[in-house]
Write a protein that holds these residues in place. Sequence first.
Motif, PDB file in Angstrom:
ATOM      1  N   TYR A  35       0.674  -1.149  -0.043  1.00 16.56           N
ATOM      2  CA  TYR A  35       0.080   0.277  -0.254  1.00 16.56           C
ATOM      3  C   TYR A  35       0.568   1.372   0.004  1.00 16.56           C
ATOM      4  N   ARG A  36       0.669   2.025  -0.178  1.00 18.21           N
ATOM      5  CA  ARG A  36       0.830   3.150  -0.270  1.00 18.21           C
ATOM      6  C   ARG A  36      -0.120   4.230   0.470  1.00 18.21           C
ATOM      7  N   GLN A  37       1.026   5.459   1.548  1.00 22.84           N
ATOM      8  CA  GLN A  37      -0.521   6.380   2.121  1.00 22.84           C
ATOM      9  C   GLN A  37      -0.518   7.834   2.172  1.00 22.84           C
ATOM     10  N   ASP A  38      -1.280   8.222   1.788  1.00 17.93           N
ATOM     11  CA  ASP A  38      -1.212   9.747   1.428  1.00 17.93           C
ATOM     12  C   ASP A  38      -2.126  10.507   2.345  1.00 17.93           C
ATOM     13  N   LEU A  39      -1.665  11.610   2.053  1.00  9.90           N
ATOM     14  CA  LEU A  39      -2.786  12.359   3.790  1.00  9.90           C
ATOM     15  C   LEU A  39      -3.520  12.573   2.862  1.00  9.90           C
ATOM     16  N   GLY A  40      -5.177  12.169   3.813  1.00 17.73           N
ATOM     17  CA  GLY A  40      -6.536  12.423   3.029  1.00 17.73           C
ATOM     18  C   GLY A  40      -6.763  11.287   1.983  1.00 17.73           C
ATOM     19  N   LEU A  41      -5.492  10.585   1.624  1.00 17.08           N
ATOM     20  CA  LEU A  41      -6.203   9.458   1.130  1.00 17.08           C
ATOM     21  C   LEU A  41      -6.451   8.201   1.321  1.00 17.08           C
ATOM     22  N   GLY A  42      -5.826   8.178   2.318  1.00 13.60           N
ATOM     23  CA  GLY A  42      -6.113   6.500   2.701  1.00 13.60           C
ATOM     24  C   GLY A  42      -4.606   5.682   2.282  1.00 13.60           C
ATOM     25  N   LEU A  43      -5.407   4.858   2.400  1.00 18.24           N
ATOM     26  CA  LEU A  43      -4.658   3.435   2.505  1.00 18.24           C
ATOM     27  C   LEU A  43      -5.012   3.079   0.933  1.00 18.24           C
ATOM     28  N   ARG A  44      -4.199   2.890  -0.077  1.00  8.29           N
ATOM     29  CA  ARG A  44      -3.861   3.171  -1.561  1.00  8.29           C
ATOM     30  C   ARG A  44      -3.445   1.320  -1.947  1.00  8.29           C
ATOM     31  N   LEU A  45      -4.423   0.268  -2.480  1.00  6.79           N
ATOM     32  CA  LEU A  45      -3.307  -0.743  -3.055  1.00  6.79           C
ATOM     33  C   LEU A  45      -2.691  -0.660  -4.148  1.00  6.79           C
ATOM     34  N   ILE A  46      -1.468  -1.364  -4.078  1.00  5.20           N
ATOM     35  CA  ILE A  46      -1.079  -1.169  -5.350  1.00  5.20           C
ATOM     36  C   ILE A  46      -0.852  -2.502  -6.231  1.00  5.20           C
ATOM     37  N   HIS A  47       0.078  -2.971  -5.242  1.00  2.00           N
ATOM     38  CA  HIS A  47      -0.050  -4.374  -5.960  1.00  2.00           C
ATOM     39  C   HIS A  47      -0.637  -5.885  -4.553  1.00  2.00           C
ATOM     40  N   TYR A  48      -0.618  -7.395  -5.449  1.00  5.88           N
ATOM     41  CA  TYR A  48      -1.360  -7.933  -3.806  1.00  5.88           C
ATOM     42  C   TYR A  48      -0.229  -8.943  -4.649  1.00  5.88           C
ATOM     43  N   SER A  49      -0.744  -9.859  -3.664  1.00  5.39           N
ATOM     44  CA  SER A  49      -0.147 -11.632  -3.777  1.00  5.39           C
ATOM     45  C   SER A  49      -0.860 -12.429  -3.006  1.00  5.39           C
ATOM     46  N   ASN A  50      -1.623 -13.228  -3.960  1.00  4.38           N
ATOM     47  CA  ASN A  50      -2.338 -14.177  -2.350  1.00  4.38           C
ATOM     48  C   ASN A  50      -2.209 -15.535  -2.246  1.00  4.38           C
ATOM     49  N   THR A  51      -0.518 -15.949  -3.221  1.00  6.87           N
ATOM     50  CA  THR A  51       0.359 -16.973  -2.909  1.00  6.87           C
ATOM     51  C   THR A  51       1.605 -16.859  -3.373  1.00  6.87           C
ATOM     52  N   ALA A  52       2.612 -17.321  -3.206  1.00  6.00           N
ATOM     53  CA  ALA A  52       3.799 -17.690  -3.635  1.00  6.00           C
ATOM     54  C   ALA A  52       3.585 -18.154  -5.260  1.00  6.00           C
ATOM     55  N   GLY A  53       4.601 -17.183  -5.361  1.00  7.55           N
ATOM     56  CA  GLY A  53       4.550 -17.669  -6.973  1.00  7.55           C
ATOM     57  C   GLY A  53       2.675 -16.723  -8.238  1.00  7.55           C
ATOM     58  N   THR A  54       2.048 -16.217  -7.470  1.00  6.98           N
ATOM     59  CA  THR A  54       0.995 -14.818  -8.512  1.00  6.98           C
ATOM     60  C   THR A  54       1.113 -14.220  -7.679  1.00  6.98           C
ATOM     61  N   THR A  55       1.093 -12.920  -9.020  1.00  6.23           N
ATOM     62  CA  THR A  55       0.288 -11.531  -7.939  1.00  6.23           C
ATOM     63  C   THR A  55      -0.398 -11.195  -8.893  1.00  6.23           C
ATOM     64  N   GLY A  56      -1.253  -9.603  -8.503  1.00  3.38           N
ATOM     65  CA  GLY A  56      -1.972  -8.706  -8.809  1.00  3.38           C
ATOM     66  C   GLY A  56      -1.311  -7.466  -8.717  1.00  3.38           C
TER      67      GLY A  56
END
Lengths: 112, 109
Positions: A35-56
């Motif tokens: 996540y990135r967190q900027d003032l007034g915008l809250g947490l915003r998801l950049i990338h995620y991975s549900n399990t090793a070997g996969t990303t989204g």
Amino acid sequence: IAGITQVPTSQILAAGRRMTLRCTQDMRHNAMYWYRQDLGLGLRLIHYSNTAGTTGKGEVPDGYSVSRANTDDFPLTLASAVPSQTSVYFCASSEGTGDGYTFGSGTRLTVV
Amino acid sequence: GQNIDQPTEMTATEGAIVQINCTYQTSGFNGLFWYQQHAGEAPTFLSYNVLDGLEEKGRFSSFLSRSKGYSYLLLKELQMKDSASYLCAVLDSNYQLIWGAGTKLIIKP
């Protein structure tokens, strides 16, 4: 102590430079997030991975890439940093569906 | 689109009670979380609600109404250390957390 380690804790980076933010967890959680967190915008998801070997892609993936070669590590790379990427970056993990997230202590990045 | 609304800032007095509201519109619902975040620190887990009703945990309680898309966090016997931001987040149909911008709570003596 079990948890998430983020390295570095803070960094000043020249625009155009490449930078990798490191994230390591020792809880054997399947899912990991950046996540990135900027003032007034809250947490915003950049990338995620549900399990090793996969990303989204999350809400704001442009300019960032990730990899998940194993369960413990989830590095975030800025290929060519720009000033708008100045932010606080948090890595988080969870066991999976319906569980709360555990956060790292964050990386404060300033791109100049 | 997905949206979570909570007040930007609230002020309360030490020893008093404060209620922080959160309304949400999301694609699916698999639970609602409240996190506390002190300035310069990471968010830490406070509560999780998936069924309607009130969950009490010490000085903190969290309420959920799924039909109204509404939750609140109730903090009793406020202490100066409760000064922090409180983040509401909803787990959507893809089991992704959607975050509100947070409510900054200022406690005055």
